[in-house]
Design a protein around this motif. Structure first.
Motif, short mmCIF file in Angstrom:
data_model
loop_
_atom_site.label_atom_id
_atom_site.label_comp_id
_atom_site.label_asym_id
_atom_site.label_seq_id
_atom_site.Cartn_x
_atom_site.Cartn_y
_atom_site.Cartn_z
N GLY A 1 1.83 4.37 3.87
CA GLY A 1 3.14 3.52 3.00
C GLY A 1 4.01 4.42 2.65
N GLN B 1 -6.18 15.37 -0.08
CA GLN B 1 -5.28 14.24 0.11
C GLN B 1 -4.48 13.83 -1.11
N ALA C 1 -9.00 12.83 2.85
CA ALA C 1 -8.50 14.01 3.89
C ALA C 1 -8.28 15.34 3.37
N GLY C 2 -8.93 16.29 3.97
CA GLY C 2 -8.70 17.60 3.57
C GLY C 2 -7.70 18.46 4.28
N GLY C 3 -6.70 17.59 4.84
CA GLY C 3 -5.68 18.56 5.30
C GLY C 3 -4.90 17.93 6.66
N GLU D 1 -1.31 -5.95 -6.64
CA GLU D 1 -1.73 -6.29 -5.19
C GLU D 1 -0.96 -7.47 -4.51
N GLY E 1 -7.28 10.93 10.57
CA GLY E 1 -6.98 9.33 10.18
C GLY E 1 -5.80 9.61 9.42
N THR F 1 -5.64 -6.43 3.16
CA THR F 1 -5.53 -7.91 3.38
C THR F 1 -4.77 -8.44 3.96
N GLY G 1 0.66 -1.36 0.14
CA GLY G 1 0.11 -0.09 -0.12
C GLY G 1 0.92 1.19 -0.01
N GLY G 2 0.55 1.96 -0.97
CA GLY G 2 1.40 3.34 -1.40
C GLY G 2 0.33 4.48 -1.07
N GLY G 3 -0.49 4.45 0.11
CA GLY G 3 -1.26 5.95 0.43
C GLY G 3 -0.23 6.48 1.27
N GLU H 1 -0.70 13.37 -1.21
CA GLU H 1 -0.07 12.00 -1.73
C GLU H 1 1.01 12.16 -2.77
N ALA I 1 0.02 -0.49 9.88
CA ALA I 1 -0.05 0.86 10.08
C ALA I 1 -1.15 1.82 9.59
N GLY I 2 -1.61 2.73 9.78
CA GLY I 2 -2.57 3.62 9.18
C GLY I 2 -3.87 3.09 9.26
N ASP I 3 -4.69 3.36 8.27
CA ASP I 3 -5.98 2.75 8.14
C ASP I 3 -6.13 1.35 8.37
C1 LIG Z 1 -14.49 11.42 3.46
C2 LIG Z 1 -13.29 11.46 4.18
C3 LIG Z 1 -12.65 12.52 4.65
C4 LIG Z 1 -11.60 12.36 5.55
N1 LIG Z 1 -10.98 13.39 5.89
C5 LIG Z 1 -9.78 13.37 6.72
C6 LIG Z 1 -8.77 14.47 7.33
O1 LIG Z 1 -9.49 15.61 7.03
N2 LIG Z 1 -7.97 14.38 7.81
C7 LIG Z 1 -7.19 13.24 8.13
O2 LIG Z 1 -6.23 13.01 8.74
N3 LIG Z 1 -7.80 11.92 7.40
C8 LIG Z 1 -9.20 12.03 6.93
N4 LIG Z 1 -9.52 10.99 6.45
C9 LIG Z 1 -8.86 9.80 6.39
C10 LIG Z 1 -7.78 9.30 5.45
O3 LIG Z 1 -8.41 9.63 4.05
C11 LIG Z 1 -7.21 7.99 5.70
O4 LIG Z 1 -7.03 7.83 7.17
C12 LIG Z 1 -6.13 7.91 5.13
O5 LIG Z 1 -6.05 7.89 3.49
C13 LIG Z 1 -5.23 6.53 5.51
O6 LIG Z 1 -3.96 6.48 4.69
P1 LIG Z 1 -3.43 5.08 4.61
O7 LIG Z 1 -2.24 5.17 3.97
O8 LIG Z 1 -3.54 4.53 5.86
O9 LIG Z 1 -4.57 4.11 3.98
P2 LIG Z 1 -5.01 4.46 2.37
O10 LIG Z 1 -4.96 5.91 2.15
O11 LIG Z 1 -6.35 3.80 2.16
O12 LIG Z 1 -4.17 3.65 1.37
C14 LIG Z 1 -4.12 2.47 1.26
C15 LIG Z 1 -3.45 2.11 -0.03
O13 LIG Z 1 -3.10 0.84 -0.47
C16 LIG Z 1 -3.37 0.25 -1.56
N5 LIG Z 1 -3.92 -1.06 -1.27
C17 LIG Z 1 -5.02 -1.74 -0.85
N6 LIG Z 1 -4.96 -3.04 -0.80
C18 LIG Z 1 -3.92 -3.25 -1.36
C19 LIG Z 1 -3.15 -4.49 -1.51
N7 LIG Z 1 -3.58 -5.79 -1.06
N8 LIG Z 1 -2.10 -4.50 -2.07
C20 LIG Z 1 -1.31 -3.36 -2.53
N9 LIG Z 1 -1.85 -2.03 -2.25
C21 LIG Z 1 -2.96 -2.00 -1.93
C22 LIG Z 1 -4.65 1.24 -2.13
O14 LIG Z 1 -4.60 1.51 -3.41
C23 LIG Z 1 -4.02 2.49 -1.10
O15 LIG Z 1 -3.32 3.34 -2.17
C24 LIG Z 1 -10.86 11.14 5.61
C25 LIG Z 1 -11.44 9.85 4.83
C26 LIG Z 1 -12.51 10.10 4.27
C27 LIG Z 1 -13.19 8.95 3.75
#
Ligand SMILES: Cc1cc2nc3c(=O)[nH]c(=O)nc-3n(C[C@H](O)[C@H](O)[C@H](O)COP(=O)(O)OP(=O)(O)OC[C@H]3O[C@@H](n4cnc5c(N)ncnc54)[C@H](O)[C@@H]3O)c2cc1C
Length: 499
Positions: A15, A99, A45-47, A122, A295, A157, A10-12, A103, A281-283
């Motif tokens: 990652g 976001q 995310a908005g900031g 994936e 988040g 996963t 995951g490169g959110g 990113e 880590a993260g979500d």
């Molecule tokens: C409406 C909304 C508003 C939000 N507002 C805020 C805010 O204002 N501030 C804030 O801090 N947070 C906010 N969030 C939360 C924020 O968007 C998430 O917490 C954040 O994106 C988490 O980052 P992450 O990298 O942990 O996960 P994600 O951003 O979900 O990244 C996961 C990555 O893994 C990839 N992936 C998934 N499964 C696999 C796999 N099996 N193999 C390889 N790659 C995979 C995906 O494509 C994705 O790129 C908001 C969320 C929503 C829905």
């Protein structure tokens, strides 16, 4: 089979940040990312909050984000604004930045650090043994790593295959978000109705005198509550239209959506952040309502807590048990985020009694002490890792002081750019000896004449020395002696090098 020391699924935001931290520490790391490019569908995310801006400042990259976003007082609790402009930080504000831009900027940094990203693939499964993890990819290939980190979002996963429980609370509210064209322009801004909160805005906006001024033209961004919770299919234009009619009495002639998405207030947290050679880590480790905007911030800070620890374990300067401090420190942080986001969701319920409760909370948070406490929590500036009894700085963020050193004036955060530990010695110069750790820990003699002040706590006694971890948290505080310094150095940065 290609080998890396660490593979990140995951490169959110999480990652990417973790990859940057590991690369700075010289670790061979690769990301596997499902998306073909960094492009992000939907706004999410908005900031960034103040502590995340500080974290980025510690790596010398905060300016990249500040240059593109809108600085404003963005901290709040259940949409009750909390001003942090009087906080003792170089960033007493939040940053409005979508976001997709966050990113893109992070991906640019990771690219400079030459981290390979295996895109359009994936992680589908893995098997771990005593020496490493074999990671299966959707294109039939596989990778081998010493450690695998699941930064693969809320439906992780990695978490599922590892068999890590994800206990918590089911959703009680559900909202649609979308970017659409509308035949009639709705009144932009946030609106409360008996059905809940809905809002209209634009992607482009500016913050002038604390007020959001939306750009003219362009698509409308919509957030509207859904009448029912627990939908099992992707939302459609018809669902959006019906939700708008229920909330506003009209759907404003909604058509041509660029995207439609859904979020809920489901709150869940991984029971453990580590299972052997697999970490989360993260979500992937925690999900909750977006209210309060915590988040992404929490995920990026997870990454900065884990990165240097994992690097030291991979480099064999620290034992594997150092990784357990990642769960011990970060699980309580996200547990508190879940708790406060649930409280905020409750305070936003659309009924008269909850309105009365919100007014009461608004009054309370208008008082200085509650405002400072809640604002420090929501901005992430009050995070305190339990490193035992001692000076208030212990386990808290090191302030970005302006130091005087033999090399001239220097900011503390500049010393953290390369993500290495630092011992700052304010006492008799040369008094503290870290020679057995000099391959890992940088020692700097410094002078600082100002006051020591922590957010929400206030002034604290000036220490004679501080040992700062690569994540910017204080691991040891000196009071004129070196009592406990060797233990802290060993705990956090491994045993001393043999003489
Ligand atoms: C409406 C909304 C508003 C939000 N507002 C805020 C805010 O204002 N501030 C804030 O801090 N947070 C906010 N969030 C939360 C924020 O968007 C998430 O917490 C954040 O994106 C988490 O980052 P992450 O990298 O942990 O996960 P994600 O951003 O979900 O990244 C996961 C990555 O893994 C990839 N992936 C998934 N499964 C696999 C796999 N099996 N193999 C390889 N790659 C995979 C995906 O494509 C994705 O790129 C908001 C969320 C929503 C829905």
């Amino acid at each position: 089979m290609t080998e890396h020391a660490v593979v990140i699924a995951g490169g959110g935001p999480t990652g990417l940040m973790l990859a940057g931290e590991l690369a700075l520490a010289g670790v061979d790391v690769a990301i596997v990312e499902r998306r073909a490019s960094q492009e992000l569908v939907g706004s999410r995310a908005g900031g960034l909050h103040a502590r995340t801006l500080e974290i980025l400042d510690q790596r010398g990259i905060a300016d990249r984000f500040l240059a593109e976003g809108q600085v404003a007082q963005t901290a709040g609790f259940a949409q009750i604004r909390l001003d942090i402009s009087d906080f003792p930080t170089r960033h007493p504000y939040g940053l409005g930045l979508w976001q997709n831009h966050i990113e893109r900027i992070l991906a640019g940094w990771v690219d400079e650090l030459a981290v390979p990203i295996h895109r359009s693939r994936e992680v589908t499964g893995f098997a771990q043994d005593d020496t490493g993890v074999s990671v299966e990819l959707s294109d039939g290939s596989s990778l081998r790593a010493q450690y695998l980190v699941g930064c693969d979002g809320g439906r992780s996963t990695i978490r599922k295959v590892a068999g890590i429980e994800f206990p918590g609370w089911d959703a009680t509210t559900s909202s649609l978000i979308a970017e659409v064209e509308m035949a009639e322009e709705p009144e932009l801004g946030i609106h409360r109705t008996p059905l809940g909160v809905h809002a209209f805005g634009k992607e482009e906006y500016e913050i002038r005198d604390g007020k959001v001024v939306f750009g003219s033209g362009g698509l409308v961004r919509v957030m509207v509550p859904e009448p029912h919770v627990g939908a099992s299919r992707e939302p459609t234009l018809r669902d959006l239209s019906e939700a708008l009619v229920a909330a506003c009495g009209t759907d404003y002639g909604v058509h041509s959506p660029r995207w439609i998405s859904r979020f809920t207030d489901m709150a869940r947290q991984a029971a453990t952040y580590r299972k052997g050679r697999v970490l989360l880590a993260g979500d992937a480790a925690h999900v909750h309502s977006p209210v309060g905007g915590q988040g992404l911030n929490t995920g990026v800070q997870d990454a900065v807590n884990l990165g240097w620890k994992l690097a030291q374990v991979v480099e064999r300067t620290s034992p594997e048990s150092l990784l357990d401090t990642y769960h011990a420190e970060r699980h309580p942080v996200a547990a508190r985020v879940l708790r406060n986001s649930m409280a905020q969701v409750a305070l936003l319920r659309p009924d008269d009694r909850t309105d009365a409760l919100r007014e009461t909370m608004t009054e309370l948070l208008g008082m200085d002490e509650p405002r400072r406490r809640f604002a420090a929590m929501m901005s992430g500036l009050d995070i305190h890792y339990d490193l035992g009894e001692g000076h208030p700085l212990l386990g808290r963020r090191m302030p970005d002081l302006d130091l005087a050193t033999a090399d001239g004036p220097l900011r503390v955060f500049t010393l953290l750019h390369d993500a290495r530990p630092v011992l700052l010695d304010f006492g008799a110069h040369g008094g503290l000896d870290v020679t057995p750790w000099s391959d890992r820990v940088r020692s700097v003699d410094a002078e600082y004449a100002g006051t020591w002040e922590l957010p929400a706590i206030g002034a604290v006694a000036a220490p004679t020395a501080v040992l700062i971890r690569p994540d910017g948290y204080v691991a040891w505080v000196g009071d004129g002696t070196d009592l406990g310094l060797d233990d802290a150095l060993t705990t956090w940065f491994g045993p001393p090098a043999a003489a």
